[in-house]
Enzyme design. Structure first.
Site, PDB file in Angstrom:
ATOM      1  N   ILE A   1       3.115   4.590  -0.274  1.00 31.76           N
ATOM      2  CA  ILE A   1       4.236   5.022  -1.104  1.00 31.76           C
ATOM      3  C   ILE A   1       4.882   3.834  -1.803  1.00 31.76           C
ATOM      4  O   ILE A   1       5.257   3.920  -2.981  1.00 31.76           O
ATOM      5  CB  ILE A   1       5.277   5.770  -0.246  1.00 31.76           C
ATOM      6  CG1 ILE A   1       4.678   7.077   0.289  1.00 31.76           C
ATOM      7  CG2 ILE A   1       6.535   6.052  -1.046  1.00 31.76           C
ATOM      8  CD1 ILE A   1       5.543   7.775   1.326  1.00 31.76           C
ATOM      9  N   GLY A   2       5.009   2.728  -1.107  1.00 32.22           N
ATOM     10  CA  GLY A   2       5.639   1.561  -1.710  1.00 32.22           C
ATOM     11  C   GLY A   2       4.901   1.066  -2.929  1.00 32.22           C
ATOM     12  O   GLY A   2       5.497   0.825  -3.984  1.00 32.22           O
TER      13      GLY A   2
ATOM     14  N   TYR B   1      12.203   6.970  17.586  1.00 34.88           N
ATOM     15  CA  TYR B   1      11.882   6.940  16.161  1.00 34.88           C
ATOM     16  C   TYR B   1      12.947   7.674  15.350  1.00 34.88           C
ATOM     17  O   TYR B   1      13.370   7.199  14.284  1.00 34.88           O
ATOM     18  CB  TYR B   1      10.509   7.574  15.921  1.00 34.88           C
ATOM     19  CG  TYR B   1      10.105   7.633  14.459  1.00 34.88           C
ATOM     20  CD1 TYR B   1       9.932   6.468  13.721  1.00 34.88           C
ATOM     21  CD2 TYR B   1       9.890   8.858  13.827  1.00 34.88           C
ATOM     22  CE1 TYR B   1       9.561   6.524  12.386  1.00 34.88           C
ATOM     23  CE2 TYR B   1       9.510   8.922  12.488  1.00 34.88           C
ATOM     24  CZ  TYR B   1       9.351   7.748  11.771  1.00 34.88           C
ATOM     25  OH  TYR B   1       8.995   7.796  10.454  1.00 34.88           O
TER      26      TYR B   1
ATOM     27  N   ARG C   1       0.859  -1.194   0.000  1.00 34.79           N
ATOM     28  CA  ARG C   1       0.000   0.000   0.000  1.00 34.79           C
ATOM     29  C   ARG C   1       0.890   1.238   0.000  1.00 34.79           C
ATOM     30  O   ARG C   1       2.100   1.145   0.055  1.00 34.79           O
ATOM     31  CB  ARG C   1      -0.894  -0.003   1.250  1.00 34.79           C
ATOM     32  CG  ARG C   1      -0.109   0.014   2.544  1.00 34.79           C
ATOM     33  CD  ARG C   1      -0.962  -0.209   3.768  1.00 34.79           C
ATOM     34  NE  ARG C   1      -1.496  -1.563   3.790  1.00 34.79           N
ATOM     35  CZ  ARG C   1      -0.828  -2.607   4.319  1.00 34.79           C
ATOM     36  NH1 ARG C   1       0.364  -2.442   4.856  1.00 34.79           N
ATOM     37  NH2 ARG C   1      -1.346  -3.801   4.289  1.00 34.79           N
TER      38      ARG C   1
ATOM     39  N   LYS D   1      15.134   6.187  12.105  1.00 31.19           N
ATOM     40  CA  LYS D   1      15.080   6.726  10.741  1.00 31.19           C
ATOM     41  C   LYS D   1      16.428   7.305  10.326  1.00 31.19           C
ATOM     42  O   LYS D   1      16.857   7.125   9.171  1.00 31.19           O
ATOM     43  CB  LYS D   1      13.988   7.785  10.627  1.00 31.19           C
ATOM     44  CG  LYS D   1      12.581   7.252  10.799  1.00 31.19           C
ATOM     45  CD  LYS D   1      12.221   6.157   9.812  1.00 31.19           C
ATOM     46  CE  LYS D   1      12.133   6.624   8.381  1.00 31.19           C
ATOM     47  NZ  LYS D   1      11.614   5.569   7.467  1.00 31.19           N
TER      48      LYS D   1
END
Length: 268
Positions: free
Chosen positions: A19-20, A164, A17, A168
């Site tokens: 962006i991928g 987080y 689903r 990232k």
């Protein structure tokens, strides 16, 4: 000069689903082959799409695709993805580190389990997929594209959600490191990040809605623009989607939706 993506093979973590999937569809429409690794086998009310519907959508778009049900944290699952991709398409030209886990709480609201999940999916997953595919990338002089942010060390982002943020930024550091390590081998490793929120399941579930979010297609279009460039022009950089498209002559982003779009995390 632009690179022709027809016949090239992309392997991606995630892709059911958001962006991928938008990126996989854009690649397939250019004649490329796609191999996806994703965990979603059955539909979920909060997570539309499965590995099976993603492969079907790519086929409907005229592309060739294989889907592998698995976990990017598993070395065995990632190795299986790479083997299946090579068996199906004969080569690997692009790795997309797309899968990511997110929790934007502060330190006291972040459990050890959430901390471990983010670092295992984001950093370990990026490491596993790239290193498993690396022998094939060296043969094809391919590309590694990681969906991770620029290293913004302002106190605002360092203090907002350290767990987080480190996960990232770790993805970004790995990618820039590979860009330096393998530059002489002709590989390009770079990062792509959205200027604004993107209408994904994560934004809807974590942020609480997609108001002010642009469609995933803006990231897919930026990704294709980067992958079509010669490796020496992209290697070792972090890119913002709008900057990539502006360089291609795009000045109106209203077609991607999001009235008064909200800036994404890590973007000042």
């Amino acid at each position: 000069m632009t690179r022709d993506l027809a016949g090239a093979t992309l392997v991606m973590s995630g892709g059911s689903r958001g962006i991928g999937l938008a990126t996989a569809l854009a690649f397939a429409r250019r004649g490329g082959n796609v191999a996806l690794l994703a965990k979603t086998d059955e539909p979920h009310p909060a997570l539309p799409g499965t590995i099976h519907t993603a492969v079907e959508a790519i086929h409907d778009a005229g592309g060739r695709a294989v889907g592998v049900l698995g976990d990017v944290r598993s070395e065995e699952d990632v190795a299986r993805l790479v083997r299946i991709a090579v068996a199906a398409f004969g080569r690997i030209d692009v790795v997309v580190n797309n899968a990511s886990a997110i929790h934007t709480g502060g330190t006291l609201s972040t459990t050890a389990k959430k901390f471990a999940l983010m670092h295992e999916v984001n950093i370990r997953g990026t490491w596993l997929l790239t290193t498993q595919a690396l022998p094939h990338l060296l043969e094809s002089r391919g590309s590694v594209m990681t969906l991770s942010p620029p290293l913004n060390l302002s106190r605002r982002w360092l203090g907002a959600h350290p767990a987080y943020t480190t996960s990232k930024y770790g993805m970004t550091l790995l990618t820039l490191g590979w860009g330096a390590e393998f530059a002489a081998d002709g590989i390009s490793a770079f990062c792509l990040w959205p200027e604004t929120l993107i209408d994904t399941a994560a934004v809807r579930n974590v942020v609480g809605g997609a108001e002010g979010a642009r469609s995933p297609e803006i990231m897919a279009d930026a990704a294709m623009a980067l992958l079509e460039q010669p490796n020496e022009q992209t290697n070792g950089h972090t890119f913002m989607d709008v900057d990539v498209l502006r360089a291609r002559g795009v000045s109106d982003f209203s077609g991607y939706g999001g009235e008064s779009p909200t800036r994404d995390i890590f973007v000042d």
